[in-house]
Design a protein around this motif. Structure first.
Motif, short mmCIF file in Angstrom:
data_model
loop_
_atom_site.label_atom_id
_atom_site.label_comp_id
_atom_site.label_asym_id
_atom_site.label_seq_id
_atom_site.Cartn_x
_atom_site.Cartn_y
_atom_site.Cartn_z
N HIS A 12 0.79 -1.23 0.00
CA HIS A 12 0.00 0.00 0.00
C HIS A 12 0.82 1.27 0.00
N LEU A 13 2.18 1.16 0.03
CA LEU A 13 3.00 2.36 0.16
C LEU A 13 4.34 2.18 -0.54
N ILE A 15 8.00 4.22 -0.92
CA ILE A 15 8.83 5.29 -0.37
C ILE A 15 10.03 5.48 -1.29
N ARG A 32 6.51 9.76 -0.22
CA ARG A 32 5.67 8.60 0.06
C ARG A 32 4.45 8.63 -0.86
N ALA A 34 0.96 6.46 -2.17
CA ALA A 34 0.04 5.35 -1.93
C ALA A 34 -0.04 4.45 -3.16
N SER A 68 -0.65 9.43 -5.05
CA SER A 68 -0.85 8.01 -5.34
C SER A 68 -0.15 7.66 -6.64
#
Length: 303
Positions: A12-13, A15, A32, A34, A68
């Motif tokens: 879900h992430l 970095i 960061r 999504a 996102s």
């Protein structure tokens, strides 16, 4: 659109470490983003979370939600130029005076696909390959375009009496840049070689009548398939692009000739797909295309 290096990734992430060139404190920043079921990861074709290993380079197209990720290209690269030698599955390519020479490996799973569109893997012919980076150098995934049927030295220049149009129309492609250090912008096929303009002394004239520009000049590029347009600086002489008198058929059949090469960030920002390799383009030289409020459009514009 964001380019950076993977620091960590979960379902879900994502970095990233990315470079910021402007603002009060230029340098590396952490970003960061999504990720969800709609996020597509490509690493030599379709990939997945496993492809997002720390240390790998990525180009990310953002989704409708600003923070996102919609599509992620992992370690994508491109090799475009003239074949110097072929030794088994390894091809040595001259990518031009700014990019030097490289060796690209065509692995067995990609060889037939490459050979269909590049049947002359012989010295003196042009090649254009979409690749992934590896510790041993670029590895071909697919052809970037069909191979021109001529040797570069056989390319006929445009008629000297041909008028230079106000808007150039043809193909836009992308290039990986010199070691990833090239600033965002464009490689233009007709950078003047006189004085401090920054052009290549032996650059071919190509098959399109171009106006001469200098490094640092602004050009406005429009993706004819998406209608998006933006102004970008000329950051490199695109003498390799001038050797290709081919067409792009991304949304229609473009006129012959590569009229601009874009850095990955600029290419994706205009709606291009890196693994497709090109889009039908229009290029206006000179002052940026003014829009209401003094901005340059990122959407549909009138030419």
């Amino acid at each position: 659109m964001i380019t950076g290096t993977v620091l960590d990734a979960s379902p879900h992430l994502l970095i990233l470490s990315a470079s910021r060139q402007d603002g009060p404190a230029p340098g590396e920043i952490e970003i960061r983003l999504a990720m969800g079921d709609g996020t597509t990861v490509r690493h030599g074709g379709r990939g997945g979370l496993a492809a997002l290993r720390p240390g790998r380079s990525v180009v990310v197209r953002l989704g409708e939600a600003r923070l996102s990720a919609d599509r992620i290209w992992v370690d994508i690269s491109r090799v475009t130029g003239t074949i110097v030698a072929c030794r088994g599955a390894t091809v040595e390519v001259d990518m031009g005076p700014h990019r030097g020479r490289t060796h690209v490996v065509i692995p067995p799973h990609a060889f037939e696909r490459v050979l269909v569109r590049h049947p002359r893997l012989e010295p003196g012919y042009l090649i254009d390959l979409i690749c992934v980076r590896s510790p041993d150098g670029p590895r071909a995934v697919r052809p970037g375009t069909s191979q021109p049927g001529y040797r570069p030295d056989d390319l006929a220049p445009p008629d000297v009496a041909a008028p230079v149009p106000d808007v150039l129309r043809g193909t836009a492609t992308w290039f990986a840049g010199a070691g990833g250090g090239t600033p965002d912008g464009a490689a233009y096929p007709a950078v003047d070689s006189e004085g401090d303009a920054g052009g290549c002394a032996d650059a071919p004239s190509g098959c399109v009548p171009f106006p001469y520009l200098s490094l640092g000049s602004d050009i406005t590029v429009r993706n004819e398939c998406t209608g998006r347009a933006t102004s970008v600086p000329v950051v490199e002489c695109g003498c390799v692009a001038a050797r290709y008198c081919d067409r792009c058929v991304e949304c229609d059949t473009s006129p012959r000739g590569r009229i601009v090469e874009l850095t990955p960030a600029a290419f994706v920002g205009l709606g291009g797909e890196l693994d497709t390799g090109c889009f039908n383009a229009a290029v206006r030289t000179g002052a940026p295309l003014a829009m209401p409020g003094g901005a340059v459009s990122g959407g549909a514009v009138s030419w």
